[in-house]
Each structure stands twice: as C-alpha cells, then as structure tokens.
Design a protein around this motif. Structure first.
Motif, PDB file in Angstrom:
ATOM      1  N   UNK A 117      45.112  27.485  36.521  1.00 45.16           N
ATOM      2  CA  UNK A 117      46.315  28.233  36.899  1.00 45.16           C
ATOM      3  C   UNK A 117      47.543  27.782  36.111  1.00 45.16           C
ATOM      4  N   UNK A 118      47.612  26.486  35.796  1.00 39.58           N
ATOM      5  CA  UNK A 118      48.787  25.944  35.119  1.00 39.58           C
ATOM      6  C   UNK A 118      48.567  25.707  33.625  1.00 39.58           C
ATOM      7  N   UNK A 119      47.455  26.220  33.096  1.00 40.35           N
ATOM      8  CA  UNK A 119      47.207  26.114  31.659  1.00 40.35           C
ATOM      9  C   UNK A 119      47.037  24.692  31.162  1.00 40.35           C
ATOM     10  N   UNK A 120      46.409  23.843  31.982  1.00 38.94           N
ATOM     11  CA  UNK A 120      46.292  22.423  31.644  1.00 38.94           C
ATOM     12  C   UNK A 120      44.940  22.053  31.058  1.00 38.94           C
ATOM     13  N   UNK A 121      43.989  22.979  31.047  1.00 34.49           N
ATOM     14  CA  UNK A 121      42.651  22.640  30.573  1.00 34.49           C
ATOM     15  C   UNK A 121      42.633  22.332  29.080  1.00 34.49           C
ATOM     16  N   UNK A 122      43.353  23.121  28.290  1.00 34.89           N
ATOM     17  CA  UNK A 122      43.322  22.932  26.834  1.00 34.89           C
ATOM     18  C   UNK A 122      43.858  21.559  26.441  1.00 34.89           C
ATOM     19  N   UNK A 123      44.933  21.116  27.100  1.00 31.33           N
ATOM     20  CA  UNK A 123      45.473  19.790  26.811  1.00 31.33           C
ATOM     21  C   UNK A 123      44.480  18.701  27.113  1.00 31.33           C
ATOM     22  N   UNK A 124      43.697  18.882  28.186  1.00 27.96           N
ATOM     23  CA  UNK A 124      42.677  17.903  28.525  1.00 27.96           C
ATOM     24  C   UNK A 124      41.567  17.850  27.491  1.00 27.96           C
ATOM     25  N   UNK A 125      41.189  18.999  26.947  1.00 22.61           N
ATOM     26  CA  UNK A 125      40.135  19.025  25.932  1.00 22.61           C
ATOM     27  C   UNK A 125      40.625  18.373  24.637  1.00 22.61           C
ATOM     28  N   UNK A 126      41.891  18.559  24.311  1.00 23.61           N
ATOM     29  CA  UNK A 126      42.440  17.896  23.123  1.00 23.61           C
ATOM     30  C   UNK A 126      42.453  16.381  23.303  1.00 23.61           C
ATOM     31  N   UNK A 127      42.766  15.924  24.512  1.00 24.57           N
ATOM     32  CA  UNK A 127      42.770  14.482  24.785  1.00 24.57           C
ATOM     33  C   UNK A 127      41.360  13.919  24.683  1.00 24.57           C
ATOM     34  N   UNK A 171      27.332   1.637  27.486  1.00 19.85           N
ATOM     35  CA  UNK A 171      28.740   1.515  27.107  1.00 19.85           C
ATOM     36  C   UNK A 171      28.877   0.793  25.775  1.00 19.85           C
ATOM     37  N   UNK A 172      27.834   0.047  25.387  1.00 25.03           N
ATOM     38  CA  UNK A 172      27.778  -0.634  24.088  1.00 25.03           C
ATOM     39  C   UNK A 172      29.011  -1.493  23.807  1.00 25.03           C
ATOM     40  N   UNK A 173      29.495  -2.136  24.869  1.00 23.42           N
ATOM     41  CA  UNK A 173      30.593  -3.070  24.670  1.00 23.42           C
ATOM     42  C   UNK A 173      31.883  -2.420  24.245  1.00 23.42           C
ATOM     43  N   UNK A 174      32.081  -1.158  24.596  1.00 22.44           N
ATOM     44  CA  UNK A 174      33.276  -0.441  24.157  1.00 22.44           C
ATOM     45  C   UNK A 174      34.504  -0.918  24.931  1.00 22.44           C
ATOM     46  N   UNK A 175      34.872  -2.184  24.709  1.00 19.83           N
ATOM     47  CA  UNK A 175      36.024  -2.795  25.362  1.00 19.83           C
ATOM     48  C   UNK A 175      35.969  -2.618  26.879  1.00 19.83           C
ATOM     49  N   UNK A 176      34.753  -2.669  27.423  1.00 20.18           N
ATOM     50  CA  UNK A 176      34.598  -2.503  28.862  1.00 20.18           C
ATOM     51  C   UNK A 176      34.706  -1.065  29.300  1.00 20.18           C
ATOM     52  N   UNK A 177      34.790  -0.130  28.370  1.00 21.08           N
ATOM     53  CA  UNK A 177      35.020   1.257  28.741  1.00 21.08           C
ATOM     54  C   UNK A 177      33.875   2.164  28.369  1.00 21.08           C
ATOM     55  N   UNK A 178      34.212   3.440  28.210  1.00 21.85           N
ATOM     56  CA  UNK A 178      33.204   4.432  27.865  1.00 21.85           C
ATOM     57  C   UNK A 178      32.847   4.344  26.394  1.00 21.85           C
ATOM     58  N   UNK A 179      31.612   4.654  26.086  1.00 20.88           N
ATOM     59  CA  UNK A 179      31.207   4.766  24.694  1.00 20.88           C
ATOM     60  C   UNK A 179      31.717   6.083  24.147  1.00 20.88           C
ATOM     61  N   UNK A 180      32.115   6.085  22.876  1.00 24.15           N
ATOM     62  CA  UNK A 180      32.538   7.334  22.249  1.00 24.15           C
ATOM     63  C   UNK A 180      31.424   8.353  22.239  1.00 24.15           C
ATOM     64  N   UNK A 181      30.174   7.875  22.271  1.00 19.91           N
ATOM     65  CA  UNK A 181      29.023   8.778  22.275  1.00 19.91           C
ATOM     66  C   UNK A 181      29.002   9.659  23.517  1.00 19.91           C
ATOM     67  N   UNK A 182      29.709   9.245  24.570  1.00 17.19           N
ATOM     68  CA  UNK A 182      29.750  10.052  25.787  1.00 17.19           C
ATOM     69  C   UNK A 182      30.331  11.430  25.486  1.00 17.19           C
ATOM     70  N   UNK A 183      31.374  11.489  24.661  1.00 18.04           N
ATOM     71  CA  UNK A 183      32.016  12.772  24.373  1.00 18.04           C
ATOM     72  C   UNK A 183      31.074  13.663  23.569  1.00 18.04           C
ATOM     73  N   UNK A 184      30.338  13.067  22.629  1.00 14.65           N
ATOM     74  CA  UNK A 184      29.347  13.828  21.894  1.00 14.65           C
ATOM     75  C   UNK A 184      28.272  14.372  22.816  1.00 14.65           C
ATOM     76  N   UNK A 185      27.819  13.545  23.751  1.00 17.62           N
ATOM     77  CA  UNK A 185      26.808  13.992  24.707  1.00 17.62           C
ATOM     78  C   UNK A 185      27.351  15.115  25.581  1.00 17.62           C
ATOM     79  N   UNK A 186      28.610  15.021  25.978  1.00 20.29           N
ATOM     80  CA  UNK A 186      29.238  16.085  26.763  1.00 20.29           C
ATOM     81  C   UNK A 186      29.229  17.405  25.994  1.00 20.29           C
ATOM     82  N   UNK A 187      29.561  17.339  24.712  1.00 21.15           N
ATOM     83  CA  UNK A 187      29.585  18.553  23.889  1.00 21.15           C
ATOM     84  C   UNK A 187      28.207  19.196  23.837  1.00 21.15           C
ATOM     85  N   UNK A 188      27.167  18.384  23.729  1.00 24.27           N
ATOM     86  CA  UNK A 188      25.808  18.912  23.687  1.00 24.27           C
ATOM     87  C   UNK A 188      25.400  19.514  25.035  1.00 24.27           C
TER      88      UNK A 188
END
Length: 310
Positions: free
Chosen positions: A250-260, A115-132
């Motif tokens: 079904x409700x077209x909510x996936x794209x909004x989640x990816x943008x977030x 987590x690298x001290x990311x304010x007690x949260x997730x590291x930004x690197x997690x999103x990069x790893x997800x993309x890979x």
C-alpha cells in the motif's frame, strides 16, 4: 549435468534441479552465477524472516507456519541458516529435523544453508538461494536465522517481514532491547506463552514500542502470543505477517526492500573476497602484526592488487 540441462529441468519444476542450483550458487560455482543471472527477478514470493535467541522455538513456529500456509493453498520454501561446522564449514542440520514431516509434501521445500562464519550473520548465498526459490514459483519463503549476533539485524535486510520470536524466559525481552532488534522487527511473538511470565513480556514489549520512533508508512508492530508446540496462535501470526506485507504494498515500500536485499548481497561478496585475500596474504598480515604496516595499508594492497595476496 551441464547448466543448460539444469536450467531446463529447473524451469520444468524439477525439485532436484532446484536443489542442485542452490548448491551451485552456495558454493560459488561459475554455472551457479550464470543460472542466477538467467533466473533472478522471476517470481514474486513473500519472504518472511524469523529470528530470536536460541531455544525460543523458531523451528517449531516455522513448522506450524508451513502447515498453516499449506492449508491456505500456498507453496512454501524454508531456508534454515545454520551455524557453520567449525570442522567442515557445512551446515549443522538440527533445524531441518523438526520439519521432517513435511518432506513428502511436494508443495514444501526445505533447505539448510551454512552461515559460513559471515561475521555471525547470514551468508550472502542466502540471497542467491532466495532468488532461485522465487524463480521456482514458491508463494512464501521462510528464512530462519541462527538467532545470534549480526544475523538478527541482517535478516531485516533480506526479508519483506521480520518476525522476532521471544519467550517468557527471564531477560529475553531485555536482551532484545539491548541488541537493537526491537528497531527492525515488524511482528513480535512471545512463544511458549504457557510458561510463567508471558503476559509480563508482552506488556514490556508494548510499553517499549510506544516509545519507539515511527516505522515506515506508520506501521505499528503487533505483539502476539503463541504456543508453537500446540499450534496455538499460528493463524493470528500468519495473518499479522500478511497485514504487514499488504502495508508494504500500500505504501510502495516493497521495491526499496528488494534494493536493500541486493545491496546486502553485494556487500556479502565483498566481505567474502576480503576474507579470502586475508587468508592468502599471510606476508602482509605478518607485517601488520609486527607494526611494519597499518591494517588500512595492508587492506588497500590486498584489495587493489590481487597479486599482493599471493
């Protein structure tokens, strides 16, 4: 290994190339950024976040979910986001030990990220790893958080489906209510249901959810029970996760989640820049401590003029 060779090995399905690519992305290596630019947007994984208090049995549930997903023929990846070591900054690898039995399965990839001290949260690197991991072709990715502080909220910005793991332990559900995690979880599961108090926690959750504001698309979070150590309730849990994903489709909510998710990644980069500049700008920090500058003035100087942080 140069980036072009790594890309070729990555696209040919070399797991070692995937591991190296994640390392480059996590460390901020320039070649890692180039790889992400090339690979981002490929694949279509279902990303499941698991969060909950330490000791709730998240790793045991994840281990069982891997087993069930593999039984259904899915290739599975796991990102275990561990607290950073205060001495080395690296991940504490306790969560990976519980999943060791899957290591020889070529359809399973498990990686710990700090987590690298990311304010007690997730590291930004997690999103990069997800993309890979998505680009590599995994159908399902589980992200298990440290389960404390900001990570419980951050996970909802990264995952398609967020699972909150609770136990019958006294006060567990109450803490979830106070932390606001109730508002972001899509599926609730009371693990260690064989312990006293399990039914009471389920009823508390159901009562609270009846008073909660409506979810996007009218989703009603299910409340499930499980005994991860015995594999009980795992099929029902994965079925509920899939129902939520179908609801998003079904409700077209996936794209909004990816943008977030992308917004979270950009914010994480900005936070890391701020931490780095703060460490370098000791003179300005001293002036804030002495009252010569306000924190706002120091921050403006650090972020607007890189030379001021030297």
């Amino acid at each position: 290994m140069d980036s072009q060779t790594l890309l070729e090995r990555f696209t040919s399905g070399d797991l070692r190339a995937l591991a190296r690519a994640i390392t480059w992305a996590e460390s901020g290596h320039p070649a890692g950024a180039e790889l992400l630019r090339e690979l981002r947007g490929r694949g279509n994984s279902r990303v499941v976040g698991l969060t909950g208090s330490p000791g709730a049995g998240k790793s045991t549930l994840t281990d069982r979910l891997i087993e069930e997903a593999r039984r259904r023929g899915e290739r599975v990846a796991v990102l275990a986001v561990d607290p950073s070591s205060p001495f080395t900054g690296g991940a504490i690898l306790g969560d990976r030990i519980r999943m060791m039995r899957h290591y020889h399965d070529s359809g399973v990839f498990i990686r710990s990220l700090a987590s690298r001290g990311a304010l007690g949260g997730l590291a930004g690197a997690v999103v990069g790893a997800l993309a890979l991991l998505e680009a590599f072709g995994f159908e399902r990715i589980f992200v298990e958080t440290v389960g404390v502080g900001q990570s419980e909220v951050d996970i909802a910005r990264v995952a398609d489906t967020t699972v909150l793991v609770l136990t019958p332990a006294a006060g567990d559900a109450v803490q979830a209510f106070k932390a606001g995690v109730m508002e972001i979880a899509d599926v609730f599961v009371v693990n260690k249901f064989d312990l006293p108090g399990g039914e009471r926690v389920i009823q508390e959750l159901k009562t609270t959810l009846e008073l909660a504001p409506p979810r996007p698309g009218g989703w009603k979070p299910p409340v499930l029970s499980a005994v991860g150590s015995r594999g009980e309730g795992i099929t029902e849990l994965l079925d509920a996760i899939d129902r939520h994903y179908a609801h998003l489709q079904e409700h077209g909510l996936l794209e909004g989640g990816r943008l977030e998710r992308a917004r979270f990644e950009v914010e994480s980069v900005i936070q890391e820049w701020g931490r780095r500049r703060t460490r370098e700008g000791q003179d300005l920090i001293t002036q804030v401590a002495s009252g010569e500058l306000t924190p706002e003035e120091a921050a403006t100087r650090l972020l607007s003029n890189p030379e001021m942080s030297r």
